[in-house]
Write a protein that holds these residues in place. Structure first.
Motif, PDB file in Angstrom:
ATOM      1  N   ASP A 346       0.855  -1.180   0.000  1.00  9.41           N
ATOM      2  CA  ASP A 346       0.000   0.000   0.000  1.00  9.41           C
ATOM      3  C   ASP A 346       0.896   1.238   0.000  1.00  9.41           C
ATOM      4  OD1 ASP A 346       1.023   0.040   2.540  1.00  9.41           O
ATOM      5  OD2 ASP A 346      -0.882   0.472   3.528  1.00  9.41           O
ATOM      6  N   PHE A 347       0.321   2.418   0.143  1.00  3.02           N
ATOM      7  CA  PHE A 347       1.104   3.647  -0.003  1.00  3.02           C
ATOM      8  C   PHE A 347       2.118   3.806   1.136  1.00  3.02           C
ATOM      9  CE2 PHE A 347       1.593   8.341   0.567  1.00  3.02           C
ATOM     10  CZ  PHE A 347       2.306   8.570  -0.604  1.00  3.02           C
ATOM     11  N   SER A 348       1.731   3.440   2.349  1.00  3.57           N
ATOM     12  CA  SER A 348       2.667   3.594   3.469  1.00  3.57           C
ATOM     13  C   SER A 348       3.876   2.673   3.289  1.00  3.57           C
ATOM     14  CB  SER A 348       1.969   3.294   4.796  1.00  3.57           C
ATOM     15  OG  SER A 348       1.492   1.958   4.824  1.00  3.57           O
ATOM     16  N   THR A 349       3.638   1.447   2.823  1.00  5.67           N
ATOM     17  CA  THR A 349       4.761   0.541   2.555  1.00  5.67           C
ATOM     18  C   THR A 349       5.580   1.043   1.374  1.00  5.67           C
ATOM     19  OG1 THR A 349       3.391  -1.294   3.337  1.00  5.67           O
ATOM     20  CG2 THR A 349       5.384  -1.862   2.120  1.00  5.67           C
ATOM     21  N   PHE A 350       4.888   1.623   0.375  1.00  2.96           N
ATOM     22  CA  PHE A 350       5.588   2.182  -0.787  1.00  2.96           C
ATOM     23  C   PHE A 350       6.585   3.259  -0.355  1.00  2.96           C
ATOM     24  CE2 PHE A 350       5.718   5.921  -3.527  1.00  2.96           C
ATOM     25  CZ  PHE A 350       6.334   5.397  -4.658  1.00  2.96           C
ATOM     26  N   LYS A 351       6.208   4.113   0.590  1.00  9.08           N
ATOM     27  CA  LYS A 351       7.122   5.168   1.036  1.00  9.08           C
ATOM     28  C   LYS A 351       8.351   4.590   1.726  1.00  9.08           C
ATOM     29  CE  LYS A 351       4.158   7.728   3.331  1.00  9.08           C
ATOM     30  NZ  LYS A 351       3.660   8.892   4.120  1.00  9.08           N
ATOM     31  N   ILE A 352       8.162   3.496   2.457  1.00  7.33           N
ATOM     32  CA  ILE A 352       9.314   2.831   3.082  1.00  7.33           C
ATOM     33  C   ILE A 352      10.253   2.296   2.006  1.00  7.33           C
ATOM     34  CG2 ILE A 352      10.036   0.921   4.555  1.00  7.33           C
ATOM     35  CD1 ILE A 352       7.366   1.180   6.033  1.00  7.33           C
ATOM     36  N   LEU A 353       9.673   1.690   0.967  1.00  5.60           N
ATOM     37  CA  LEU A 353      10.489   1.165  -0.131  1.00  5.60           C
ATOM     38  C   LEU A 353      11.212   2.280  -0.869  1.00  5.60           C
ATOM     39  CD1 LEU A 353       7.989  -1.474  -1.610  1.00  5.60           C
ATOM     40  CD2 LEU A 353      10.046  -1.940  -0.261  1.00  5.60           C
ATOM     41  N   ALA A 354      10.514   3.394  -1.116  1.00 10.78           N
ATOM     42  CA  ALA A 354      11.140   4.517  -1.822  1.00 10.78           C
ATOM     43  C   ALA A 354      12.306   5.081  -1.027  1.00 10.78           C
ATOM     44  CB  ALA A 354      10.099   5.606  -2.087  1.00 10.78           C
ATOM     45  N   SER A 355      12.173   5.112   0.295  1.00  7.77           N
ATOM     46  CA  SER A 355      13.256   5.605   1.127  1.00  7.77           C
ATOM     47  C   SER A 355      14.451   4.653   1.104  1.00  7.77           C
ATOM     48  CB  SER A 355      12.757   5.792   2.568  1.00  7.77           C
ATOM     49  OG  SER A 355      13.803   6.207   3.421  1.00  7.77           O
ATOM     50  N   SER A 356      14.181   3.343   1.127  1.00  8.77           N
ATOM     51  CA  SER A 356      15.253   2.350   1.149  1.00  8.77           C
ATOM     52  C   SER A 356      15.934   2.216  -0.201  1.00  8.77           C
ATOM     53  CB  SER A 356      14.701   0.988   1.587  1.00  8.77           C
ATOM     54  OG  SER A 356      14.154   1.059   2.886  1.00  8.77           O
ATOM     55  N   TYR A 357      15.140   2.114  -1.269  1.00  5.43           N
ATOM     56  CA  TYR A 357      15.689   1.818  -2.596  1.00  5.43           C
ATOM     57  C   TYR A 357      16.211   3.059  -3.312  1.00  5.43           C
ATOM     58  CZ  TYR A 357      13.867  -2.986  -2.563  1.00  5.43           C
ATOM     59  OH  TYR A 357      13.627  -4.307  -2.270  1.00  5.43           O
ATOM     60  N   LEU A 358      15.507   4.192  -3.113  1.00 11.64           N
ATOM     61  CA  LEU A 358      15.842   5.392  -3.892  1.00 11.64           C
ATOM     62  C   LEU A 358      16.415   6.514  -3.029  1.00 11.64           C
ATOM     63  CD1 LEU A 358      12.596   5.511  -6.098  1.00 11.64           C
ATOM     64  CD2 LEU A 358      14.805   4.482  -6.692  1.00 11.64           C
ATOM     65  N   GLY A 359      16.342   6.365  -1.707  1.00 15.17           N
ATOM     66  CA  GLY A 359      16.801   7.443  -0.839  1.00 15.17           C
ATOM     67  C   GLY A 359      15.887   8.651  -0.884  1.00 15.17           C
ATOM     68  N   VAL A 360      14.608   8.439  -1.202  1.00 13.97           N
ATOM     69  CA  VAL A 360      13.637   9.530  -1.372  1.00 13.97           C
ATOM     70  C   VAL A 360      12.587   9.424  -0.281  1.00 13.97           C
ATOM     71  CG1 VAL A 360      11.873  10.517  -2.868  1.00 13.97           C
ATOM     72  CG2 VAL A 360      13.999   9.641  -3.861  1.00 13.97           C
ATOM     73  N   MET A 388      12.228  -0.214  -8.764  1.00 20.02           N
ATOM     74  CA  MET A 388      13.100   0.819  -8.192  1.00 20.02           C
ATOM     75  C   MET A 388      14.574   0.494  -8.389  1.00 20.02           C
ATOM     76  SD  MET A 388      11.052   1.788  -4.685  1.00 20.02           S
ATOM     77  CE  MET A 388       9.484   2.671  -4.734  1.00 20.02           C
ATOM     78  N   ILE A 389      14.930  -0.778  -8.288  1.00 23.30           N
ATOM     79  CA  ILE A 389      16.322  -1.164  -8.523  1.00 23.30           C
ATOM     80  C   ILE A 389      16.725  -0.873  -9.960  1.00 23.30           C
ATOM     81  CG2 ILE A 389      17.872  -3.160  -8.728  1.00 23.30           C
ATOM     82  CD1 ILE A 389      16.523  -4.350  -6.298  1.00 23.30           C
ATOM     83  N   SER A 390      15.842  -1.193 -10.901  1.00 26.13           N
ATOM     84  CA  SER A 390      16.151  -0.983 -12.324  1.00 26.13           C
ATOM     85  C   SER A 390      16.266   0.497 -12.678  1.00 26.13           C
ATOM     86  CB  SER A 390      15.071  -1.640 -13.193  1.00 26.13           C
ATOM     87  OG  SER A 390      14.986  -3.025 -12.935  1.00 26.13           O
ATOM     88  N   ASN A 391      15.603   1.361 -11.905  1.00 29.61           N
ATOM     89  CA  ASN A 391      15.609   2.794 -12.208  1.00 29.61           C
ATOM     90  C   ASN A 391      16.189   3.618 -11.056  1.00 29.61           C
ATOM     91  OD1 ASN A 391      13.774   2.958 -14.848  1.00 29.61           O
ATOM     92  ND2 ASN A 391      12.781   1.531 -13.436  1.00 29.61           N
ATOM     93  N   ARG A 392      17.116   3.033 -10.309  1.00 28.49           N
ATOM     94  CA  ARG A 392      17.620   3.710  -9.123  1.00 28.49           C
ATOM     95  C   ARG A 392      18.423   4.967  -9.439  1.00 28.49           C
ATOM     96  NH1 ARG A 392      20.352  -1.044  -9.825  1.00 28.49           N
ATOM     97  NH2 ARG A 392      22.638  -0.997 -10.051  1.00 28.49           N
ATOM     98  N   SER A 393      18.917   5.081 -10.657  1.00 29.07           N
ATOM     99  CA  SER A 393      19.682   6.276 -11.018  1.00 29.07           C
ATOM    100  C   SER A 393      18.785   7.483 -11.236  1.00 29.07           C
ATOM    101  CB  SER A 393      20.515   6.018 -12.279  1.00 29.07           C
ATOM    102  OG  SER A 393      19.672   5.669 -13.372  1.00 29.07           O
ATOM    103  N   SER A 394      17.481   7.260 -11.424  1.00 27.99           N
ATOM    104  CA  SER A 394      16.531   8.348 -11.645  1.00 27.99           C
ATOM    105  C   SER A 394      15.263   8.102 -10.832  1.00 27.99           C
ATOM    106  CB  SER A 394      16.186   8.467 -13.136  1.00 27.99           C
ATOM    107  OG  SER A 394      15.181   9.448 -13.337  1.00 27.99           O
ATOM    108  N   PRO A 395      15.147   8.686  -9.641  1.00 28.08           N
ATOM    109  CA  PRO A 395      13.950   8.480  -8.819  1.00 28.08           C
ATOM    110  C   PRO A 395      12.662   8.857  -9.541  1.00 28.08           C
ATOM    111  CG  PRO A 395      15.685   9.475  -7.501  1.00 28.08           C
ATOM    112  CD  PRO A 395      16.162   9.477  -8.916  1.00 28.08           C
ATOM    113  N   SER A 396      12.692   9.930 -10.312  1.00 27.72           N
ATOM    114  CA  SER A 396      11.474  10.360 -11.030  1.00 27.72           C
ATOM    115  C   SER A 396      11.027   9.284 -12.008  1.00 27.72           C
ATOM    116  CB  SER A 396      11.724  11.675 -11.763  1.00 27.72           C
ATOM    117  OG  SER A 396      11.994  12.717 -10.844  1.00 27.72           O
TER     118      SER A 396
END
Length: 478
Positions: A346-360, A388-396
Motif C-alpha cells: 500500500d502507499f505507506s509501505t511504498f514510502k518505506i520502499l522509496a526511502s530504502s531503494y531510492l533514498g527519497v 526501483m532497482i532498475s531505475n535507481r539512477s533516476s527516482p522520477s
C-alpha cells in the motif's frame, strides 16, 4: 687431498641416505614399523580409546562431536600438520582450518599427550571422533581435559559464530542435511514493514529467548511457532532471514517433497539442533496437493507431537499464500502461536520502499502514487522493489514506472486487495497485541456473545439485512 676425500665421503653418504629414504618411502617401511609399534602398545593395553559419534542411537546430532571438532580445528597442530582443509569465513579475510577425513592430530594437556582421529564413513551416520589416551594419564586428566575442550570450543564458536543454512537431501543420499553459510543480508531494519509490528515481533522473540525457566515451570516445550501468510513476493522469506539473523540461530529449510514418509519427516526433525529456526515454506501447497507419501497427520505430528519435544529453543516457521482453505486442525492452539499477514503493497509501505531503494522520503509524484493506490491498485513489494532497482539512477523515472505498473495492473490489484488489508499486520487477538493463542479463548467468547446479540435483534429491524444465525455464531466461536 684429505679435504677432497672428506667431501667425497660426505657426498657418498648423502647419496646413500637419499637412496635409503627413497626406498623406505616406496616400501612404506617406516609406516609399517610405526603401525607395528602402535599394535604392540595396544596389545600391552597402554592406550585406551574413546569414540564420540556424530549421531546418537536416536539419530540426534551429538553436540559434543561439534564442540570437539571446533576445539581441534583451533589447535596449532592442525596448522602444522602435513595436510588439512582451508575454508574462508563470512569475512573474506578470515581463513579457517578443518580436519580432513581420517586425519589424526595430536594434543597435550597437563603434560599428557593424546591424539584425535576424524573417522569419516561414506555417509555421516557412522562418522565419529576417536580419542586415544594413555591409560596412566586417563584418570588424572580425563574430566579436566574435556572441561577444557568445552570452554575453548564455546569461546571459538562465539568468536566465529556464523549462521548456517541446512537443507535436507533425499533419503538415499549419504547425508540427510547439507549446510552452507547463511549470508542473506536481510535484517529487521531493512524489512519494509510497519515499525510497530516489527517491534512487537522483536519483543516476542526476545521474550522467547529468555523464557527457558518459564516454559519448564509450565511443563511445556521451549519452542515458538509462527505462520507467515500472504501472496508471493510480499517478503515472507526475507522476514525469516531477518528472524534468524536477529536470533543468531541456524536455519533448517525442510523440503517436505524429499521426505519419503511420516517416519522420515520425524527423523529429519530429530537431526535438527537446538537454537535453530525450522522452516517449512508453502505448507498450503503441500496440504492441498499430494507430492509425497508424508501426509497431514505426519505434518501435524511434526508440528506438535512427541517428536517435536526432542529438542528445545527452537523457532518453527511455516509459510502459506492463503490460510482460509487449510484444515482448521493445522491452526489449532499449540501448533501455531503467532500469525503474521504479509499483504500486497500500500502507499505507506511504498514510502518505506522509496526511502530504502531510492533514498527519497518526499517527492512531487507521491500524491499521484497515493491516488493510484486509493483506487485499489496493488503490487507486491518485490515487484515495486525490482522497478526501483532498475531505475535507481533516476527516482522520477522509477516513480513514473511504478505508477504505470499500478495502473496497468489495477484490475488484478483490486481483486487481490479484497482478501487483505493494505498494511502488514498480525492477526489481532487483542486491540493492541500480537495474535497469540494464549488469548484466543477470550476473543472467541466475545465473538460468540456479539453473534448472539445480533441474532436477537434481527427480528426487530425488518428492513436491515438479516444478522448472524446460530450457525454463524458457532462458526465465530470456532
Amino acid at each position: 687431498m684429505i679435504w677432497a676425500s672428506s667431501i667425497s665421503s660426505i657426498l657418498f653418504a648423502l647419496v646413500i641416505f637419499l637412496l635409503v629414504a627413497r626406498f623406505l618411502r616406496r616400501t612404506s617401511v617406516l609406516y609399517i614399523l610405526r603401525q607395528s609399534w602402535i599394535s604392540f602398545e595396544n596389545r600391552l593395553h597402554v592406550y585406551q580409546s574413546f569414540k564420540i559419534p556424530l549421531y546418537n542411537e536416536h539419530f540426534q546430532e551429538n553436540q559434543l562431536y561439534r564442540q570437539i571438532l571446533s576445539y581441534l580445528n583451533s589447535l596449532p597442530s592442525v596448522e602444522d600438520s602435513d595436510y588439512t582443509n582451508l575454508f574462508s569465513g563470512s569475512n573474506p579475510s578470515e581463513i579457517f582450518l578443518h580436519l580432513d577425513a581420517n586425519q589424526t592430530v595430536h594434543d597435550s594437556f597437563l603434560g599428557a599427550k593424546v591424539s584425535w582421529t576424524n573417522r569419516k564413513s561414506e555417509g555421516d551416520a557412522n562418522s565419529a571422533m576417536v580419542l586415544r589416551i594413555k591409560k596412566k594419564d586417563k584418570r588424572r586428566i580425563f574430566r579436566p581435559y574435556f572441561q577444557h575442550i568445552l570452554t575453548v570450543a564455546d569461546e571459538v564458536e562465539k568468536r566465529r559464530k556464523d549462521v548456517k543454512l541446512h537443507m535436507n537431501s533425499d533419503r538415499d543420499a549419504n547425508s540427510r542435511w547439507r549446510s552452507v553459510p547463511f549470508t542473506h543480508p536481510a535484517s529487521f531494519d531493512s524489512i519494509a514493514m510497519d515499525a510497530e509490528l516489527k517491534n512487537k515481533v522483536k519483543s516476542d522473540l526476545e521474550q522467547f529467548m529468555k523464557s527457558k525457566q518459564y516454559y519448564h515451570r509450565l511443563g511445556r516445550v521451549w519452542k515458538r511457532s509462527y505462520l507467515l501468510y500472504g501472496a508471493s513476493g510480499t517478503g515472507k522469506s526475507s522476514f525469516i532471514a531477518a528472524m534468524a539473523k536477529f536470533l543468531c540461530y541456524d536455519v533448517y529449510d525442510i523440503d517436505i517433497s524429499k521426505a519419503s514418509n511420516d517416519s522420515d519427516l520425524k527423523t529429519l526433525l530429530l537431526q535438527t539442533t537446538s537454537r535453530s529456526v525450522i522452516v517449512i515454506e508453502d505448507l498450503d501447497r503441500f496440504l492441498t496437493g499430494k507430492s509425497t507419501d508424508a501426509n497431514l497427520p505426519g505434518v501435524l505430528s511434526f508440528m506438535d507431537g512427541i517428536v517435536s519435544c526432542c529438542g528445545e529453543e527452537r523457532v518453527m516457521v511455516f509459510t502459506m499464500n492463503v490460510k482460509d482453505e487449510i484444515d482448521p486442525t493445522v491452526m489449532r492452539p499449540g501448533r501455531i502461536d503467532v500469525h503474521i499477514h504479509f499483504p500486497l503493497c500500500d502507499f505507506s509501505t511504498f514510502k518505506i520502499l522509496a526511502s530504502s531503494y531510492l533514498g527519497v522520503k518526499e517527492h512531487k509524484l507521491f500524491p499521484q502514487v497515493e491516488e493510484v493506490f486509493q483506487t485499489g491498485a496493488r503490487l507486491s513489494p518485490a515487484e515495486i522493489g525490482e522497478i526501483m532497482i532498475s531505475n535507481r539512477s533516476s527516482p522520477s523515472r522509477a516513480l513514473k514506472t511504478v505508477i504505470t505498473a499500478l495502473q496497468s495492473d489495477g484490475r488484478r490489484g483490486r481483486k487481490l486487495s479484497e482478501s487483505g488489508s493494505g498494511r502488514n499486520s498480525v492477526d489481532l487477538g487483542e486491540p493492541d497485541g500480537l495474535y497469540c493463542r494464549e488469548s484466543v479463548h477470550t476473543v472467541r467468547e466475545f465473538r460468540k456473545l456479539y453473534g448472539l446479540l445480533r441474532f436477537g435483534s434481527r427480528r426487530k429491524e425488518e428492513n436491515l439485512p438479516s444478522g448472524p444465525t446460530e450457525k454463524d455464531a458457532s462458526q465465530a466461536e470456532a
